[in-house]
Design an enzyme around this catalytic site. Structure first.
Site: not given
Ligand code: ST9
Length: 625
Positions: A162-163, A334, A429, A431-432, A456, A458, A469
């Site tokens: 898509m250009v 953990r 976070q 997983l530290g 697509e 922002t 819309r």
């Protein structure tokens, strides 16, 4: 071991237990796909995604394609090509394709459920594989010539792009300057430079079809300023016989002149494409053919964009889901610290971090949002099913179209914002310090998901689209319908029900969000200078709140969908269930309660902030920033 952790149980819960998709499968529009086939497709796609597609995820990031200016190409890594081929060989992409193009019509809800698995495992595969879906837009809008081109695109499995975007025309597509000039033979010469073009070069397909927006020059009545002056052209990389699809061996003058170095999804080639420049490649003209021989480019391109916005939201949500499941697996094993109740006892046994309140809060936040937004994607897709069913019956379901339109910016804008933020603040976070390492996939998820809030359209564009819309232009018809559905759900609850508190919270949130919408509409009306006392600057006050509104209504819709799911789960818990199902359904109820209790009360504050918005920010001198 696969980086990708799917949540098939929740996908099937949404599809079959909540949305009752079994009622539309195997008949009418979806005759060819019955419930058993749908379940089988999902299960095969689940395995394929976790194994073959996910296999090249890390390698594609660490060894990304490199642009070679001599060949104007950026060849893809071998491991990625293998994953891509595994997906194409599965032939499941045909479920998204029109029957006339060799597809097997399937409900959109099944397609996006499948999409979650592929997009979560290795999203660029879906993007490179989108050529046949693009062909659908050419087919639906095309002349007989274009329809044949569409058939060729599917048969040959060519790539497509898509250009739209240009260096100075990103969000503002209407500022595009690429030109189209009519040739005597009915083709057009395209000139200009386009930027940020996804998949414009690959060495997996023998041809790429660019769908290009350009402004016709020198013809009365077309090619004016803005988006409405743009037309859409089929511009191939290599010329081909439009009847047989055979390549003629002639190169078209559409050349990739750069590939960007990116933060994430590095294997997805993001290209600059130069059209019809005598100093580039062999200096050939870039020939294109007007889609449908009508100048209706922006509307035609939006058929692609709408699908791509759904794709981006689904990708973001899929990434949050696998991020959460990776974080959960880590947290369960953990061991760190003692239970908080034993904090004074230095000899207390160490526990897994799932015992710590803040980790539980974090895990449930991730679970609640990823499951809420999965429901959002599949609920939106279920309205697309209704559109497909109506089309099959030779009718239109206008309310389904409106509701789908209303929900798309929530799926894309809200979905991508919530996912990217939660992946960074909660999943990584959990997983530290280990979360920061490349040994675990979450740092790549964070990098790969950031783009979802950008391309697509922002989040700011989604917020504007949503209010101006999808609400104002729609005269709030879709919003009104959705609102009545939520209110009906609230009223259907019993006094002593387990979700009584959450229904009350939802009721207050609906009240506050309606007040927010009304406030923004009356502020908009006060910007009308043709009315007495109108001040055009008041439109700034609306613009300061469009992203806020998107997030607020996203929270309301997500809370409602989770609570609907929780009702279904409670019903199941009232009967005989296996231990695994008991845990699953209890989890559904807990997630809905957590989401409602932790998010809905914040909506009153959002309303107060919006109501207090004045013009001071807009009046502040730029130098003071
Ligand atoms: C990009 C690529 O970012 C990223 C990755 C791509 C991955 C590719 C793989 C995906 C696969 C996809 C496969 C597709 C297959 C499809 C299969 C289906 C069979 N909804 O408000 P106005 C139209 S690419 C619908 O005045 P402005 C409408 O026609 C770059 N239509 O706007 C309207 O006319 P009317 C992405 C809409 O002020 C006309 O536009 N770039 C909508 O002129 C004018 O409307 C962007 O996304 C809508 N929501 O222009 C651009 N909105 O009113 C972001 C507008 O008469 N910027 N139309 O109906 C915007 O969206 C701007 O708001 C703007 C403003 C450009 C529309």
């Amino acid at each position: 071991m696969s980086h990708y952790k799917s949540n098939m149980r929740d996908i099937e819960f949404n599809l079959f237990e909540v949305l009752k998709r079994d009622e539309i499968l195997g008949k009418g529009a979806f005759e060819a796909v019955d419930v058993d086939t749908a379940r089988d497709i999902l299960s095969q796609m689940d395995r394929l995604s976790r194994e073959d597609l996910a296999a090249s995820y890390e390698d594609s990031d660490r060894n990304p394609p490199v642009f070679d200016p001599k060949t104007n190409a950026a060849p893809l890594p071998a491991a990625f090509k293998k994953s891509y081929q595994a997906y194409m060989d599965s032939e499941f992409w045909r479920l998204q394709i029109n029957e006339d193009l060799g597809g097997t019509p399937a409900p959109s809800s099944l397609n996006w459920a499948m999409g979650e698995l592929i997009l979560g495992a290795n999203a660029p595969i879906w993007m490179y594989a989108a050529g046949p879906s693009f062909a659908g837009v050419v087919y639906n809008n095309g002349t007989d010539r274009d329809k044949q081109i569409a058939r060729i695109m599917v048969e040959k499995q060519w790539g497509a792009t898509m250009v739209l975007t240009e260096p100075d025309a990103g969000s503002d597509v209407g500022a595009g300057r690429s030109k189209a000039t009519l040739n005597e033979d009915g083709s057009w010469n395209i000139t200009g430079v386009k930027r940020f073009i996804t998949s414009a070069t690959n060495d997996m397909t023998e041809n790429v079809i660019h769908l290009v927006l350009a402004r016709p020059a020198g013809i009365d009545g077309v090619g004016g300023p803005g988006t409405k002056g743009l037309s859409m052209f089929i511009v191939p990389e290599w010329h081909f016989d439009h009847e047989t699809g055979e390549l003629t061996g002639e190169r078209n003058g559409a050349y990739v002149t750069n590939v960007e170095h990116k933060m994430g999804i590095k294997v997805s080639n993001t290209c600059e494409v130069t059209f019809g420049d005598a100093s580039v490649g062999g200096g050939e003209a870039a020939k294109g053919w007007l889609v449908g021989e009508v100048h209706n480019g922006i509307a035609q391109m939006f058929q692609v964009i709408e699908n791509a916005r759904m794709m981006v939201g689904t990708k973001a949500i899929a990434t949050l889901s696998t991020g959460y499941l990776n974080a959960l697996e880590y947290a369960k094993s953990r061991e760190q610290g003692a239970d908080l109740t034993e904090s004074a006892n230095k000899a207390a046994p160490r526990v897994t971090i799932t015992h710590h309140p803040d980790v539980r809060r974090s895990l449930m936040t991730q679970k609640a949002f990823s499951e809420a937004m999965r429901s959002l994607v599949l609920y939106t897709a279920s309205w697309q099913d209704e559109i497909q069913i109506a089309e099959h019956n030779g009718e239109r379901n206008e309310m389904a179209e409106r509701i789908n339109d209303l929900l798309l910016p929530i799926v894309k804008g809200y979905g991508s914002e919530r996912s990217w933020v939660l992946l960074g603040t909660e999943s990584l976070q959990t997983l530290g310090g280990s979360g920061f390492l490349q040994e675990y996939p979450i740092e790549q998820y964070v990098r790969d998901a950031k783009i979802d809030t950008l391309y697509e359209g922002t989040t700011a564009i989604q917020g504007q689209d949503f209010f101006f819309r999808k609400i104002v232009k729609d005269q709030a018809k879709a919003l009104g319908y959705l609102n009545s559905e939520v209110i009906a759900f609230i009223k259907a609850g019993t006094e002593d029900g387990r979700l009584k508190v959450e229904r009350e919270l939802l009721s207050k949130a609906v009240y506050d969000s309606a007040a927010l919408v009304n406030h923004m509409i009356s502020t908009l009306m006060s910007a009308d200078e043709s009315a007495e006392g109108g001040n055009i600057k008041n439109i700034y006050k609306v613009g300061l709140n469009t992203s806020r509104l998107l997030m607020v209504l996203g929270d309301v819709v997500c809370a409602w969908l989770l609570l609907r799911g929780a009702e279904v789960a409670l019903e199941k818990l009232g009967g005989e269930v296996s231990p695994a199902d008991k845990a699953f359904y209890e989890g559904k109820v807990a997630a809905a309660q957590f989401f409602a209790r932790n998010n809905l009360p914040k909506i009153s504050a959002e309303l107060a902030i919006a109501e207090a918005t004045d013009l001071s920010l807009m009046e502040l001198d730029e130098a003071s920033f």
